[in-house]
Write an enzyme that holds these catalytic residues in place. Structure first.
Site, PDB file in Angstrom:
ATOM      1  N   GLY A 150      -5.548  -5.720  -0.749  1.00 36.10           N
ATOM      2  CA  GLY A 150      -5.013  -6.195  -2.011  1.00 36.10           C
ATOM      3  C   GLY A 150      -5.021  -7.706  -2.093  1.00 36.10           C
ATOM      4  O   GLY A 150      -5.276  -8.283  -3.162  1.00 36.10           O
ATOM      5  N   ALA A 165      -5.289  -2.468  -1.438  1.00 34.86           N
ATOM      6  CA  ALA A 165      -4.021  -2.156  -0.784  1.00 34.86           C
ATOM      7  C   ALA A 165      -3.830  -3.052   0.430  1.00 34.86           C
ATOM      8  O   ALA A 165      -4.792  -3.394   1.124  1.00 34.86           O
ATOM      9  CB  ALA A 165      -3.971  -0.694  -0.352  1.00 34.86           C
ATOM     10  N   CYS A 166      -2.567  -3.423   0.677  1.00 32.58           N
ATOM     11  CA  CYS A 166      -2.200  -4.223   1.853  1.00 32.58           C
ATOM     12  C   CYS A 166      -3.072  -5.476   1.919  1.00 32.58           C
ATOM     13  O   CYS A 166      -3.208  -6.188   0.930  1.00 32.58           O
ATOM     14  CB  CYS A 166      -2.288  -3.365   3.107  1.00 32.58           C
ATOM     15  SG  CYS A 166      -1.369  -4.020   4.518  1.00 32.58           S
ATOM     16  N   SER A 167      -3.714  -5.772   3.053  1.00 30.05           N
ATOM     17  CA  SER A 167      -4.531  -6.981   3.134  1.00 30.05           C
ATOM     18  C   SER A 167      -5.755  -6.888   2.229  1.00 30.05           C
ATOM     19  O   SER A 167      -6.293  -7.910   1.792  1.00 30.05           O
ATOM     20  CB  SER A 167      -4.967  -7.236   4.579  1.00 30.05           C
ATOM     21  OG  SER A 167      -5.768  -6.184   5.069  1.00 30.05           O
TER      22      SER A 167
END
Length: 544
Positions: free
Chosen positions: A281, A277-279
């Site tokens: 990811g 997820a987010c960074s």
């Protein structure tokens, strides 16, 4: 992560110069805006204005704004002024990205000057002052002094005294089964007699601590996945100091590669279902792409949640705004000067992306109303900040500057040029309908570059609420579109709405990639990787 510096014509200074030139050369645009503003104010004073706050604007929800003529005029005058500035910027003949930059600064200014941020301009604050004889203002002053001294000059969003990691937050049973400088790898205790052989391997963002995935019983993604019969491993990143300033993206990817080998050895599976997820990811995507470049087939599936991997396609969105060379260079120099990009600095930056919700609402609550901030686990996690090494911060900024993992501008790691097309496993991409950090239409563009089959899921919530979306919420809904159209607009036009949380849809998708069912292991770890300390481990307790 090797890069070659290039020049860009869209830096902040040039945007400002172009804007001011156009502003001075188009005086009639400003004059028209002033005339329209004066007309709207006149209508408001005469009681004929129909201006209303946007549906999602919580600042003017108090019924006094509608029932009291004086407050109604104040609200409508403010809204007319705010929208007049937006309309004026829109009317100028300047590039779209320049308008985005100017609007960002203008909105910070107009939001700060909202009448609701003042005692006299806030009906709720005036009522509290009269009822409490000003005691709310005394309490507010105390809160203000404490926040200025101990909360980096921002209003506190949460009562931090109510939470203890490992005691009432991040409590799912597990063991640390692998430790190295960058990370601890946690394996959780299975919750079912049989488990899918192919385990789930979760990669959290480096800019936050991992326990957002394991908040509390009933609100824990880890707990949910275990209940579905999965084996779950999760990475807990170390909170770096200046001594780790040289840790770059390549070192994080290689650390993930080693940890994934450990998870495969312990589970007896040569494949993993990766979740990022987010960074996190971004880092997981780079790892899978590296495997693809090396001919390693370790990823059975990839769930990439609220993450933008195609920045090149986002240049005219609010996300593309932050891929600004001058801004990034200043941020990079700042982080290098200390060896790390401080977690408090990152927290402040994200807060100013949504100042009304993340700053001014707490200004009113803490200082004008004199109330203590609430005890909420997500807000506690958000305030439990981590640092970024200067090298990693620089590499992340380069990803923004050079376009992400698409357009032939992907980074080079381990001697391999990496692109989204090297991710050939099945992929599920999740976006949040009201996400202000990674706008959902930006996350959708990831699908255009993937090398394997994919599906997109749109949750109704924001950046974090999309993740923490357990069953039982009557307001939860999500959207899918089996046609897999090429643009977010086409996706939404043909999307099917589903009631309930996307978790259940995800669980069905993961079950299709879980492999055969096997007896759940009675002990954690293996002979080669003996279980160590209990979850949540030691790295998560390191202070920023």
């Amino acid at each position: 992560m090797a890069r070659n510096r290039i020049e860009t014509a869209t830096d902040l200074a040039q945007s400002a110069a172009r804007f001011y030139v156009k502003m001075l050369s188009q005086p009639m645009t400003a004059l028209s805006g002033i005339m329209a503003l004066n007309q709207e104010i006149a209508r408001s004073l005469a009681g004929a204005s129909e201006l209303e706050a946007d549906k999602g604007d919580k600042r003017f929800k108090d019924p006094v704004w509608a029932s009291n003529p004086g407050y109604r005029v104040l609200m409508q005058t403010y809204l007319a002024w705010q929208r007049g500035i937006d309309n004026w910027v829109d009317a100028l003949d300047v590039p779209a990205r320049d308008k985005l930059r100017v609007k960002l600064v203008a909105n910070l200014f107009t939001d700060a000057l909202a009448p609701t941020n003042t005692l006299g301009g806030n009906p709720a604050a005036m009522k509290a002052t009269l009822e409490q004889g000003g005691n709310n203002l005394i309490a507010g002053l105390q809160n203000f002094v404490e926040d200025m001294a101990g909360n980096n000059g921002l209003p506190s969003m949460v009562d931090k005294t109510k939470f203890r990691v490992g005691e009432n937050i991040g409590t799912t049973a597990g063991k640390v089964v692998h430790t190295e400088p960058h990370l601890e790898l946690i394996q959780y205790q299975p919750a079912t007699p049989e488990v899918y052989k192919t385990p789930i391997f979760i990669v959290p963002p480096q800019i936050n601590k991992f326990y957002i995935w394991d908040l509390a019983p009933g609100r824990s993604i880890v707990e949910f996945l275990l209940s579905q019969g999965h084996q779950v491993f999760i990475v807990s990143w170390r909170n770096p100091t200046a001594e780790q300033a040289d840790w770059d993206m390549e070192s994080y990817v290689e650390a993930l590669d080693r940890a994934s080998e450990v998870a495969c050895e312990i589970s007896g599976s040569d494949r993993l279902n990766l979740v990022g997820a987010c960074s996190g990811g971004i880092t997981a995507a780079l790892t899978i792409a590296l495997w693809g470049a090396r001919g390693i087939k370790r990823a059975e599936s990839f769930s990439v949640l609220v993450a933008i991997l195609d920045v090149a396609g986002n240049k005219d969105t609010s996300m593309g705004l932050f891929a600004n060379l001058e801004t990034l260079e200043l941020a990079r120099l700042f982080s290098r000067s200390k060896g790390v990009m401080g977690g408090s600095d990152l927290e402040r930056a994200f807060a100013w992306l949504r100042p009304n919700d993340l700053i001014w609402a707490y200004w009113v609550n803490n200082y004008l109303l004199g109330k203590d901030p609430q005890a909420f686990d997500i807000l506690y996690w958000n305030a439990d900040t981590t640092n970024l090494p200067a090298a990693l911060h620089g590499d992340m900024m380069d990803l923004l500057e050079f376009g992400g993992l698409t357009g032939g501008n992907g980074p080079t790691i381990g001697g391999h040029k990496l692109e989204l097309g090297q991710i050939t496993c099945d992929t599920l991409v999740l976006g949040g309908e009201s996400d202000h950090i990674t706008p959902w239409d930006g996350t959708y563009l990831t699908t255009n570059g993937l090398g394997g089959t994919w599906q997109y899921v749109l949750s109704q919530s924001g950046h974090i609420q999309s993740l923490i979306n357990p069953p039982g919420n009557p307001k939860a809904r999500y959207y899918t579109n089996s046609a897999n159209p090429g643009t977010p607009q086409e996706f939404l036009a043909g999307a099917e709405e589903h009631q309930g949380t996307w978790w259940l849809h995800w669980a069905e998708w993961l079950a299709g990639h879980g492999g055969e069912k096997v007896a759940a292991p009675k002990t954690l770890g293996s002979k080669a990787h003996q279980p160590g300390v209990d979850a949540p481990g030691t790295y998560v307790l390191m202070a920023a």
